[in-house]
Design an enzyme around this catalytic site. Structure first.
Site, PDB file in Angstrom:
ATOM      1  N   ASP A  12       0.816  -1.220   0.000  1.00  0.00           N
ATOM      2  CA  ASP A  12       0.000   0.000   0.000  1.00  0.00           C
ATOM      3  C   ASP A  12       0.849   1.269   0.000  1.00  0.00           C
ATOM      4  OD1 ASP A  12      -2.279  -1.677   0.287  1.00  0.00           O
ATOM      5  OD2 ASP A  12      -1.848  -1.801   2.425  1.00  0.00           O
ATOM      6  N   HIS A  40      -4.526  -2.029  -5.987  1.00  0.00           N
ATOM      7  CA  HIS A  40      -3.920  -0.756  -6.338  1.00  0.00           C
ATOM      8  C   HIS A  40      -5.060   0.218  -6.579  1.00  0.00           C
ATOM      9  CE1 HIS A  40       0.094  -2.059  -6.898  1.00  0.00           C
ATOM     10  NE2 HIS A  40      -0.098  -2.712  -8.022  1.00  0.00           N
TER      11      HIS A  40
HETATM   12  P1  GDP Z   1      -0.573   0.272  -3.723  1.00  0.00           P
HETATM   13  O1  GDP Z   1      -1.162  -1.061  -3.474  1.00  0.00           O
HETATM   14  O2  GDP Z   1       0.872   0.322  -3.330  1.00  0.00           O
HETATM   15  O3  GDP Z   1      -0.806   0.793  -5.090  1.00  0.00           O
HETATM   16  O4  GDP Z   1      -1.271   1.296  -2.739  1.00  0.00           O
HETATM   17  P2  GDP Z   1      -2.831   1.596  -2.532  1.00  0.00           P
HETATM   18  O5  GDP Z   1      -3.475   1.862  -3.830  1.00  0.00           O
HETATM   19  O6  GDP Z   1      -3.458   0.608  -1.648  1.00  0.00           O
HETATM   20  O7  GDP Z   1      -2.731   2.879  -1.652  1.00  0.00           O
HETATM   21  C1  GDP Z   1      -2.328   4.037  -2.128  1.00  0.00           C
HETATM   22  C2  GDP Z   1      -3.436   5.042  -1.825  1.00  0.00           C
HETATM   23  O8  GDP Z   1      -2.864   6.287  -1.623  1.00  0.00           O
HETATM   24  C3  GDP Z   1      -4.405   5.225  -2.968  1.00  0.00           C
HETATM   25  O9  GDP Z   1      -5.665   5.573  -2.470  1.00  0.00           O
HETATM   26  C4  GDP Z   1      -3.805   6.386  -3.748  1.00  0.00           C
HETATM   27  O10 GDP Z   1      -4.731   7.107  -4.526  1.00  0.00           O
HETATM   28  C5  GDP Z   1      -3.267   7.206  -2.619  1.00  0.00           C
HETATM   29  N1  GDP Z   1      -2.068   7.955  -2.924  1.00  0.00           N
HETATM   30  C6  GDP Z   1      -1.005   7.587  -3.685  1.00  0.00           C
HETATM   31  N2  GDP Z   1      -0.068   8.533  -3.659  1.00  0.00           N
HETATM   32  C7  GDP Z   1      -0.526   9.518  -2.846  1.00  0.00           C
HETATM   33  C8  GDP Z   1       0.008  10.766  -2.395  1.00  0.00           C
HETATM   34  O11 GDP Z   1       1.114  11.172  -2.718  1.00  0.00           O
HETATM   35  N3  GDP Z   1      -0.770  11.490  -1.533  1.00  0.00           N
HETATM   36  C9  GDP Z   1      -2.001  11.079  -1.128  1.00  0.00           C
HETATM   37  N4  GDP Z   1      -2.697  11.855  -0.282  1.00  0.00           N
HETATM   38  N5  GDP Z   1      -2.536   9.909  -1.538  1.00  0.00           N
HETATM   39  C10 GDP Z   1      -1.804   9.153  -2.382  1.00  0.00           C
END
Ligand code: GDP
Length: 424
Positions: A12, A40
């Site tokens: 995440d 994701h």
């Molecule tokens: P992944 O599995 O590594 O892709 O991560 P997730 O999708 O579960 O979690 C990432 C969450 O953080 C998602 O809701 C993204 O839209 C959000 N996100 C990603 N980068 C940023 C950021 O720089 N700032 C904020 N506030 N949210 C972010």
């Protein structure tokens, strides 16, 4: 040019959005491990999408997406994911989605066994997402799994499945006293959901091998972070596959290829879903505020995530086992509300401080040593360059970079596509 995008922490980290961003330059995006046990989230001009199985490049028009042999695929879940994305206006055809004939099928009885075992364990449960991933990988190693390519010859598939179902019922009925698995039920499910993907199934090794030889730009996309790796993670609270970059060429189906670049995605603070040791965890009001600020609820399951400050021992270890050549620091904007930013600088185990990341029971006994850095208390979500960031945010980035000993090349300050900066 072969690039892996991997997680440095517990998952995440925002890998999805970084792949979405970086995949602009890549013609091919490959998922090389795992199943639908994580998600994701990608936000772009077409909307907000949650991807559990499909590679993130699927949201781009000119990208070919490959689901590699290292994956386990629940075809019912994939069917629904494709349907939802198509309804959202995403074009998915055999031209932009190729599924390896060697990928393992995650069957309904795998999900069933996952649930039965977690229930049996009670309080000692592993915190499985109950999506059948561990039982699928176990069967793969037992040489009793079905593969996607088997869907191309249903007679052959049925002859194999007959023996497998008989064997499964020894455990399902004999061991757990649950309702028996039927051959007809499995065949019906496979035809309904698996049959849909026949035209997507191919020899992706051939496809990727040729692309690599042609020097095309290929991106390997990991699901889950370094600390969930089956060998190097927080065993047994890990995933059931190799989440590390070194496995990418194998799981993608091109084991002879070598990576040119590994981008590690690392969060500006820590989060962790489910059970297991999470040394830097913050509790009470501090934890609650950080969870709310970061919107830390699982994309696949909606479960609230455990949160903590940036964890130096764990992140340094993650960078090392991933062999990261550069880093993306995500969610810096989330820390803007803090006057003092908590950072876990070391672990204390049996009264001795260490910066090494321990394994086994030593990890369970580890206590965090926290220090506090001055916060910037300003909204940074509109910043698009390092120079635009407040001084204290710049200092935080440089501090983290030094602590994990790897260059931070990207910093993201919000979930939208343009909310990031590239550092010199
Ligand atoms: P992944 O599995 O590594 O892709 O991560 P997730 O999708 O579960 O979690 C990432 C969450 O953080 C998602 O809701 C993204 O839209 C959000 N996100 C990603 N980068 C940023 C950021 O720089 N700032 C904020 N506030 N949210 C972010």
């Amino acid at each position: 040019m072969l690039t892996a995008i991997v997680g440095i922490n517990w998952g995440d980290e925002g890998k999805g959005r970084m792949v979405d961003l970086l995949s602009q330059e890549y013609k091919i995006v490959v998922r090389y491990q795992g199943g639908n046990n994580a998600g994701h989230t990608v936000v772009n001009e077409k909307g907000k999408f949650i991807l559990n199985l499909l590679p993130s490049g699927i949201l781009r028009d000119d990208t070919v997406n490959v689901m590699g042999p290292g994956m386990v695929i629940d075809v019912e879940h994939l069917y629904n994911e494709v349907k939802t994305l198509r309804e959202g206006g995403i074009n998915i055809t055999p031209a932009n989605l190729k599924i390896s004939d060697r990928a393992t099928i995650c069957m309904p009885y795998h999900k069933l066994l996952d649930c039965l075992e977690e229930d049996r364990l009670g309080d000692a449960k592993f915190g499985s997402t109950r999506r059948g991933i561990a039982p699928s990988y176990s069967d793969r190693y037992m040489k009793k799994a079905l593969r996607m390519g088997d869907l191309l010859d249903m007679n052959y598939l049925k002859s194999r499945l007959e023996g497998i179902v008989e064997w499964k019922n020894l455990t399902v009925v004999g061991g757990y006293n649950a309702e028996e698995v039927t051959l007809d039920g499995c065949m019906e499910w496979l035809e309904k959901y698996g049959g849909f993907f026949r035209e997507f199934i191919c020899d992706t090794t051939e496809f990727l091998g040729a692309a690599a030889k042609n020097n095309e730009k290929i991106m390997f996309e990991a699901q889950l972070g370094a600390l969930r790796d089956i060998d190097f993670g927080i065993v047994p609270y890990t995933s059931s596959s190799s989440t590390i970059a070194a496995y990418a060429p194998v799981g993608a189906g091109v084991p002879g290829c070598k990576l040119d670049c590994t981008v590690g995605i690392m969060k500006a603070y820590s989060s962790c879903v489910g059970e297991g040791p999470f040394t830097c965890e913050l509790f009470g009001e501090k934890g609650h505020e950080l969870r709310e600020a970061g919107g830390e609820y699982g994309a696949a399951t909606g479960r609230p995530r455990r949160v903590g400050g940036f964890d130096i021992p764990a992140s340094r270890y993650g960078v090392m086992i991933q062999g990261a050549t550069e880093l993306a620091l995500t969610k810096l904007d989330v820390l803007s509300y803090l006057k003092e930013i908590p950072v876990c600088v070391a672990y204390e185990i049996d009264g001795v401080q260490t910066q090494s990341f321990p394994s086994g029971d030593r990890l369970k006994r580890a206590k965090p040593v926290y220090e506090y850095l001055e916060g910037w208390c300003t909204d940074v979500s509109g910043c698009r360059s390092f120079d635009e960031l407040p001084e204290k945010a710049q200092e935080y980035i440089r501090y983290v970079e030094k602590a994990v000993d790897c260059k931070i090349k990207y910093v993201s300050v919000g979930p939208d596509r343009d909310q990031y900066m590239v550092l010199d």
